[in-house]
Design an enzyme around this catalytic site. Structure first.
Site, PDB file in Angstrom:
ATOM      1  N   ALA A   1      35.801  39.730  46.730  1.00  0.00           N
ATOM      2  CA  ALA A   1      35.501  39.987  45.324  1.00  0.00           C
ATOM      3  C   ALA A   1      35.344  41.488  45.099  1.00  0.00           C
ATOM      4  CB  ALA A   1      34.216  39.265  44.919  1.00  0.00           C
ATOM      5  N   ASP A   2      35.664  41.918  43.901  1.00  0.00           N
ATOM      6  CA  ASP A   2      35.482  43.311  43.524  1.00  0.00           C
ATOM      7  C   ASP A   2      35.262  43.352  42.015  1.00  0.00           C
ATOM      8  OD1 ASP A   2      35.513  46.166  44.303  1.00  0.00           O
ATOM      9  OD2 ASP A   2      37.241  46.269  42.952  1.00  0.00           O
ATOM     10  N   THR A   3      34.319  44.168  41.582  1.00  0.00           N
ATOM     11  CA  THR A   3      34.001  44.270  40.159  1.00  0.00           C
ATOM     12  C   THR A   3      34.060  45.728  39.732  1.00  0.00           C
ATOM     13  OG1 THR A   3      32.555  42.335  40.284  1.00  0.00           O
ATOM     14  CG2 THR A   3      32.256  43.777  38.379  1.00  0.00           C
TER      15      THR A   3
END
Length: 191
Positions: free
Chosen positions: A70-72
């Site tokens: 995941a990456d935000t």
């Protein structure tokens, strides 16, 4: 070191671990030592590409498991906004968001090398900040550790001080959108 778990979270984020735990999913954590991309065209797909990098790196040694990356990131006025370098940079970021809206985009990737399956997607939310005075910004920065957070804030920590409204999934803004994730985990017989 191999892990014996059906799902591995390729992230050191305590917020992502907490959200995944609340979903009732059993998982192990193994961080990916990859260098994240800092640009991609279109910009909105950058988090998804970084999530694929993270999941792919861990899946290379965990071939029998599903690996979740995941990456935000925040997109504000056409630019990617990362984590602040220091408190004065954090102050500047919050001041620039004052009375304005920005997008929060989380990219997700679920990879299983043995099954040769990859799911990748992005979720977007829009956050609108209240007009902020220097005193409010300083008070917020005194209450919340922001140096490890994109955009120098955490909506779940005293968010009512700075956030006027948001659209989309709250967990997306925190860093792990769960609605579509749960659907895919069910499809893959993980939950």
């Amino acid at each position: 070191m191999k892990l014996s778990c059906a799902l591995i979270l390729a992230s050191k984020s305590p917020r992502r671990r907490e959200i995944l735990t609340k979903c009732g999913v059993e998982f192990a954590v193994k961080t990916a030592g990859v260098e994240e991309l800092d640009s991609f065209d279109p910009l909105e797909k950058l988090p998804e590409q970084n999530a694929l990098l993270k999941a792919g790196a861990v899946a290379g040694s965990e071939k029998n498991s599903w690996v979740l990356g995941a990456d935000t990131m925040i997109i504000f006025e056409g630019r990617a906004i990362g984590k602040p370098q220091d408190l004065s940079d954090a102050f500047r970021m919050l001041e620039s968001f004052s009375g304005k809206s920005h997008e929060v985009v989380s990219g997700m990737a679920l990879v299983n090398r043995e099954k040769n399956e990859v799911f990748a997607w992005s979720e977007k939310s829009v956050v609108t900040f209240k007009p902020l005075t220097p005193a409010i910004i300083s008070e917020y920065l005194a209450k919340v550790e922001v140096l490890d957070k994109a955009g120098a804030y955490a909506i779940q920590e005293y968010g009512d001080m700075i956030v006027e409204s948001f659209t989309g999934e709250l967990e997306n803004i925190i860093g792990l959108p769960v609605e579509k994730l749960q659907q895919i985990l069910k499809k893959c017989d993980i939950i």
